[in-house]
Write a protein that holds these residues in place. Structure first.
Motif, mmCIF file in Angstrom:
data_model
loop_
_atom_site.group_PDB
_atom_site.id
_atom_site.type_symbol
_atom_site.label_atom_id
_atom_site.label_comp_id
_atom_site.label_asym_id
_atom_site.label_seq_id
_atom_site.Cartn_x
_atom_site.Cartn_y
_atom_site.Cartn_z
ATOM 1 N N CYS A 128 -27.557 -23.881 24.457
ATOM 2 C CA CYS A 128 -26.125 -23.890 24.733
ATOM 3 C C CYS A 128 -25.829 -22.964 25.906
ATOM 4 O O CYS A 128 -26.330 -21.845 25.968
ATOM 5 C CB CYS A 128 -25.370 -23.437 23.489
ATOM 6 S SG CYS A 128 -23.607 -23.266 23.778
ATOM 7 N N CYS A 131 -23.219 -20.044 23.931
ATOM 8 C CA CYS A 131 -23.685 -19.096 22.903
ATOM 9 C C CYS A 131 -25.203 -18.921 22.933
ATOM 10 O O CYS A 131 -25.734 -18.045 22.256
ATOM 11 C CB CYS A 131 -23.215 -19.517 21.516
ATOM 12 S SG CYS A 131 -24.123 -20.925 20.842
ATOM 13 N N CYS A 148 -22.870 -28.229 22.058
ATOM 14 C CA CYS A 148 -23.494 -27.388 21.030
ATOM 15 C C CYS A 148 -22.830 -27.624 19.672
ATOM 16 O O CYS A 148 -21.605 -27.651 19.580
ATOM 17 C CB CYS A 148 -23.333 -25.938 21.465
ATOM 18 S SG CYS A 148 -23.805 -24.717 20.242
ATOM 19 N N GLN A 150 -22.890 -25.552 17.239
ATOM 20 C CA GLN A 150 -22.320 -24.297 16.728
ATOM 21 C C GLN A 150 -20.962 -23.990 17.358
ATOM 22 O O GLN A 150 -20.043 -23.586 16.660
ATOM 23 C CB GLN A 150 -23.235 -23.098 17.046
ATOM 24 C CG GLN A 150 -24.711 -23.372 17.101
ATOM 25 C CD GLN A 150 -25.346 -23.317 15.727
ATOM 26 O OE1 GLN A 150 -24.871 -22.609 14.858
ATOM 27 N NE2 GLN A 150 -26.403 -24.093 15.532
ATOM 28 N N CYS A 151 -20.858 -24.126 18.693
ATOM 29 C CA CYS A 151 -19.639 -23.624 19.342
ATOM 30 C C CYS A 151 -18.961 -24.645 20.245
ATOM 31 O O CYS A 151 -17.900 -24.364 20.798
ATOM 32 C CB CYS A 151 -19.962 -22.359 20.148
ATOM 33 S SG CYS A 151 -20.723 -22.685 21.745
ATOM 34 N N GLY A 153 -19.932 -25.566 23.123
ATOM 35 C CA GLY A 153 -20.248 -25.348 24.541
ATOM 36 C C GLY A 153 -21.173 -26.439 25.082
ATOM 37 O O GLY A 153 -21.819 -27.158 24.312
HETATM 38 ZN ZN ZN Z 1 -23.049 -22.804 21.524
#
Ligand code: ZN
Ligand code: NAD
Length: 248
Positions: A128, A131, A148, A150-151, A153
């Protein structure tokens, strides 16, 4: 009989520590293009230096993502060549062997090399851009840069771009290995991107025998103790053969 100088073979046979630095040239015979060969086709209008930068990704992430997707596919559809396999053999013959590569194609490990330091990352991995989380799998719909989980991005290839710092642990290990080696090989690299040139020079300064294998001359050729002109996929297997022959 071999066409390698006897004193070169003697140095190599008695060397306890050997470092090999490789560049895009060792993968050329696998069908992967080097950066400085004349580019053809789809990407001819772009210079790698203009695509392989954080600024390029910020300005046009899709263009950069697609360029790497194209190179990743080329690497995945290609195989290591005789040069990569010869380096696996060389590692077996040397007590302490370190392979430092600027290549991002993953071929050295795929061929079976064990002690490999990848200075510029690996195109097969992505992470990413926000992050830093690594992603093993992603969906590319062809229209957008994958994001990503998770975030959210944008994902980017896990390679080092121009202007980014090298992975410190790998670089440290490479510098240390170069400083204490007995023979240092520079193979298939134009030695124009640092730290390639400084690694070779540091090794030679500390007493290593500097050997170059390249299809052409480079800034290192003049100062190398031995320079072999030709393709690494041809010269390296011949070298392994020469090492197996009894000394004259
Ligand atoms: Zn990320
Ligand atoms: P480079 O393109 O600058 O130089 C390639 C060198 O290999 C040249 O000196 C050329 O004469 C030589 N060469 C070409 N074919 C050869 C062969 N068959 N046998 C022996 N030598 C041969 O590449 P570089 O020095 O690695 O540096 C440029 C950057 O390119 C690096 O940062 C690297 O990460 C990146 N790169 C990597 C790949 C890859 O992973 N396969 C491909 C292209 C570029």
């Amino acid at each position: 009989m071999t066409d390698f100088p006897a004193d070169f073979l003697r140095h190599l046979k008695s060397a306890e520590r050997v470092v090999v630095l490789t560049g895009a040239g060792v993968s050329q015979e696998s069908g992967l293009r080097t950066f400085r060969d004349d580019p053809i086709g789809l990407w001819a209008q772009y210079k790698p230096e203009e695509l392989a930068t954080p600024e390029a990704f910020a300005a046009n992430p899709k263009l950069v993502w697609d360029w790497y997707a194209w190179r990743r596919e080329a690497a995945q559809n290609a195989r290591p060549n005789a040069g990569h396999y010869a380096l696996v053999e060389l590692e077996k013959r040397v007590p302490q062997f370190t392979l430092v590569t600027q290549n991002v194609d993953g071929f050295h490990r795929a061929a079976g090399s064990q002690n490999v330091l990848e200075l510029h990352g690996n195109i097969r991995r992505v992470r990413c851009s926000v992050c830093g989380a690594f992603a093993d799998a992603w969906t590319d719909d062809g229209a957008n840069v994958p994001t990503c989980l998770q975030c959210g991005g944008l994902l980017r290839p896990d390679v080092i771009w121009f202007g980014e710092s090298l992975p410190q642990a790998e670089l440290q290990s490479a510098v240390e290995a170069a400083r204490i080696c007995h023979v240092f090989f520079s193979i298939g690299t134009s030695v124009v991107v640092q730290p390639a040139a400084s690694l070779a020079r540091a090794a030679q300064k500390e007493g290593a025998v500097l050997v170059e294998i390249n299809a052409e001359t480079t800034p290192l050729t003049q100062t190398a103790d031995f320079a072999f002109r030709g393709k690494s996929g041809e010269i390296l297997p011949r070298l392994i053969e020469a090492l197996t022959l009894p000394s004259r």
